[in-house]
Design an enzyme around this catalytic site. Structure first.
Site, mmCIF file in Angstrom:
data_model
loop_
_atom_site.group_PDB
_atom_site.id
_atom_site.type_symbol
_atom_site.label_atom_id
_atom_site.label_comp_id
_atom_site.label_asym_id
_atom_site.label_seq_id
_atom_site.Cartn_x
_atom_site.Cartn_y
_atom_site.Cartn_z
ATOM 1 N N CYS A 62 0.834 -1.211 0.000
ATOM 2 C CA CYS A 62 0.000 0.000 0.000
ATOM 3 C C CYS A 62 0.868 1.260 0.000
ATOM 4 C CB CYS A 62 -0.915 -0.002 1.222
ATOM 5 S SG CYS A 62 -2.061 1.398 1.227
ATOM 6 N N CYS A 66 0.542 4.728 6.903
ATOM 7 C CA CYS A 66 -0.092 4.565 8.228
ATOM 8 C C CYS A 66 0.867 3.809 9.167
ATOM 9 C CB CYS A 66 -1.406 3.814 8.083
ATOM 10 S SG CYS A 66 -2.457 4.492 6.772
ATOM 11 N N CYS A 69 0.310 0.123 10.261
ATOM 12 C CA CYS A 69 -0.192 -0.897 9.335
ATOM 13 C C CYS A 69 0.895 -1.772 8.718
ATOM 14 C CB CYS A 69 -1.000 -0.231 8.227
ATOM 15 S SG CYS A 69 -1.793 -1.455 7.155
ATOM 16 N N CYS A 106 -16.799 -9.082 5.234
ATOM 17 C CA CYS A 106 -16.076 -7.828 4.996
ATOM 18 C C CYS A 106 -14.836 -8.092 4.155
ATOM 19 C CB CYS A 106 -15.625 -7.213 6.311
ATOM 20 S SG CYS A 106 -16.941 -6.998 7.487
ATOM 21 N N CYS A 137 -19.609 -5.755 3.422
ATOM 22 C CA CYS A 137 -18.861 -4.574 3.859
ATOM 23 C C CYS A 137 -17.552 -4.587 3.085
ATOM 24 C CB CYS A 137 -18.599 -4.667 5.358
ATOM 25 S SG CYS A 137 -17.566 -3.332 6.000
ATOM 26 N N CYS A 197 -19.227 2.369 8.554
ATOM 27 C CA CYS A 197 -18.498 1.661 9.607
ATOM 28 C C CYS A 197 -17.234 2.483 9.836
ATOM 29 C CB CYS A 197 -18.168 0.246 9.137
ATOM 30 S SG CYS A 197 -17.060 -0.632 10.256
ATOM 31 N N ARG A 269 -17.847 -2.415 17.686
ATOM 32 C CA ARG A 269 -17.140 -3.667 17.394
ATOM 33 C C ARG A 269 -15.828 -3.781 18.156
ATOM 34 N NH1 ARG A 269 -16.655 -4.661 11.467
ATOM 35 N NH2 ARG A 269 -18.843 -5.090 11.775
HETATM 36 N N1 SAM Z 1 -6.697 0.660 3.066
HETATM 37 C C1 SAM Z 1 -7.953 0.876 3.609
HETATM 38 C C2 SAM Z 1 -7.980 1.979 4.651
HETATM 39 O O1 SAM Z 1 -6.965 2.263 5.249
HETATM 40 O O2 SAM Z 1 -9.053 2.540 4.848
HETATM 41 C C3 SAM Z 1 -8.580 -0.364 4.197
HETATM 42 C C4 SAM Z 1 -7.793 -1.341 5.016
HETATM 43 S S1 SAM Z 1 -7.110 -0.763 6.574
HETATM 44 C C5 SAM Z 1 -6.082 -2.125 6.968
HETATM 45 C C6 SAM Z 1 -8.467 -0.808 7.703
HETATM 46 C C7 SAM Z 1 -8.214 -0.425 9.135
HETATM 47 O O3 SAM Z 1 -7.528 -1.472 9.808
HETATM 48 C C8 SAM Z 1 -7.367 0.790 9.432
HETATM 49 O O4 SAM Z 1 -8.053 1.989 9.274
HETATM 50 C C9 SAM Z 1 -6.979 0.574 10.887
HETATM 51 O O5 SAM Z 1 -7.929 1.158 11.747
HETATM 52 C C10 SAM Z 1 -7.028 -0.946 11.016
HETATM 53 N N2 SAM Z 1 -5.685 -1.493 11.275
HETATM 54 C C11 SAM Z 1 -4.679 -1.639 10.386
HETATM 55 N N3 SAM Z 1 -3.580 -2.131 10.969
HETATM 56 C C12 SAM Z 1 -3.883 -2.306 12.282
HETATM 57 C C13 SAM Z 1 -3.146 -2.777 13.397
HETATM 58 N N4 SAM Z 1 -1.878 -3.128 13.309
HETATM 59 N N5 SAM Z 1 -3.783 -2.836 14.588
HETATM 60 C C14 SAM Z 1 -5.066 -2.449 14.697
HETATM 61 N N6 SAM Z 1 -5.803 -1.993 13.675
HETATM 62 C C15 SAM Z 1 -5.216 -1.911 12.479
HETATM 63 FE FE1 SF4 Z 2 -2.840 1.217 3.355
HETATM 64 FE FE2 SF4 Z 2 -2.786 0.045 5.720
HETATM 65 FE FE3 SF4 Z 2 -3.075 2.670 5.569
HETATM 66 FE FE4 SF4 Z 2 -5.102 1.052 4.754
HETATM 67 S S1 SF4 Z 2 -4.316 1.261 6.828
HETATM 68 S S2 SF4 Z 2 -4.302 2.870 3.713
HETATM 69 S S3 SF4 Z 2 -3.892 -0.666 3.937
HETATM 70 S S4 SF4 Z 2 -1.279 1.503 4.918
#
Ligand code: SAM
Ligand code: SF4
Ligand code: DTB
Length: 324
Positions: A62, A66, A69, A106, A137, A197, A269
């Site tokens: 990606c 973040c 992530c 989802c 979802c 959500c 959730r």
């Molecule tokens: N890329 C899209 C986005 O960021 O909206 C969808 C997937 S993203 C993985 C969805 C959510 O997963 C993130 O907004 C975050 O809140 C959660 N998430 C990702 N990594 C995480 C982690 N290590 N621990 C807890 N929640 C996590």
């Molecule tokens: Fe990409 Fe992870 Fe950020 Fe979603 S949360 S935009 S998958 S880096």
């Protein structure tokens, strides 16, 4: 204690002040979860929990940064970038999820935003999952108004897009898009008539004031998100926030309770983080108003409790899976 008086059976309000939310967080723990449970009981069957299954339809690589992530190409976490899954493979997984008792399926993609061609494929996945009789979802990153309309036309029930933290702390966590970008996508989703959500993460080194700011941002949206995922950070090696202090379960349960009190009609959730959470911690979260979980041994890329552990936990607590 000067907590807000306006908590009778959870009247819906969108004018919460940060101070009111701070006052809820500051209540003695027993007072807070008693209040949250009372509101929860007035709105829901307190012994029912909704089960969703999560599938990563496009993993890794990606372009966003973040800090939590494992799928960000910026961090070296060992997650390999994969292509978007084939429609038939997704539908096979959805059938298995249905047989396992999930009522919602989802699908998550590690995108900043979907390309139009990929969105058409996701729309076909949504149509296929719906035809199985499950709620759908997806979480695909930022959407334009037109993309949200297309997903609605395909029959999408929910779109997941998290605010993740407070507006003030957001810049510490993500630099490749703004809080306002997130809010704009939420508006497009809402305007398209798709259920929202939207929640966030606890345990990224944020202060209580940031948890207050996050709940404030959610609870003052013009319409509350129908579903509010509260994730406990899953610390993944290689992500910038992996080395911090793990979230305190009591503070995590407080966050669930305040989400329940301020957004009384929403499904709250108990999302990521259950793998390392004790049964007692989860039981407290359910008591405080959480009524939805992800089931299945994997979230998107990280572990989640096995079906057997969840079945045993539900039995111990006398919890039934919600049928919608
Ligand atoms: N890329 C899209 C986005 O960021 O909206 C969808 C997937 S993203 C993985 C969805 C959510 O997963 C993130 O907004 C975050 O809140 C959660 N998430 C990702 N990594 C995480 C982690 N290590 N621990 C807890 N929640 C996590
Ligand atoms: Fe990409 Fe992870 Fe950020 Fe979603 S949360 S935009 S998958 S880096
Ligand atoms: C949400 O708030 N939590 C889920 C779902 N929405 C998509 C994702 C959690 C992901 C945890 C990290 C991983 O497994 O990669």
């Amino acid at each position: 204690m000067n907590a807000p008086a306006n908590l009778d059976a959870g009247k819906l309000r969108h004018d919460w002040s940060r101070q009111e939310i701070a006052d809820l967080f500051a209540l003695p723990f027993a007072d807070l979860i008693y209040r949250a449970h009372t509101v929860h009981r007035a709105r829901f069957d307190a012994n029912e929990v909704q089960i969703s299954t999560l599938l990563s339809i496009k993993t890794g690589g990606c372009p966003e940064d973040c800090a939590y992530c494992p799928q960000s190409a910026t961090h070296d976490t060992g997650v390999k970038a994969e292509k978007l899954m084939e429609i038939e493979a997704v539908l096979r997984d959805a059938r298995a999820a249905k047989e396992g008792g999930a009522t919602r399926f989802c699908m998550g993609a590690a995108w900043r935003s979907p390309k139009d061609r990929d969105l058409d494929t996701v729309c076909q996945m949504v149509e296929g999952v719906r035809a199985l009789g499950m709620e759908t979802c997806v979480t695909l990153g930022m959407l334009t108004a037109m993309q949200a309309d297309k997903l609605k036309a395909a029959g999408l029930d929910y779109y997941n897009h998290n605010l993740d933290t407070s507006p003030e702390y957001y810049g510490e966590i993500i630099s490749t898009r703004t809080y306002q970008d997130r809010l704009d996508t939420l508006t497009h989703v809402r305007d398209a008539g798709i259920h929202v959500c939207c929640g966030g993460i606890v345990g990224m080194g944020e202060a209580r004031n940031d948890r207050i700011g996050m709940i404030h941002a959610l609870a003052t949206l013009p319409v509350h998100p129908e579903s509010v995922p509260i994730n406990m950070l899953v610390q993944v090696e290689g992500t910038p926030v992996s080395k911090g202090q793990a979230a305190d379960i009591i503070e995590f349960v407080r966050t669930i309770a305040v989400a329940r009190l301020t957004m009384p009609a929403s499904m709250v959730r108990l999302s990521a983080g259950r793998e390392t959470m004790s049964d007692e911690g989860q039981a407290l979260a359910f008591f405080a108003g959480a009524n939805s979980i992800f089931c299945g041994a994997k979230l998107l890329t990280t572990p989640n409790p096995s079906r057997d552990r969840d079945t045993a936990l539900f039995e111990r607590l006398g919890i039934q899976a919600m049928t919608f």
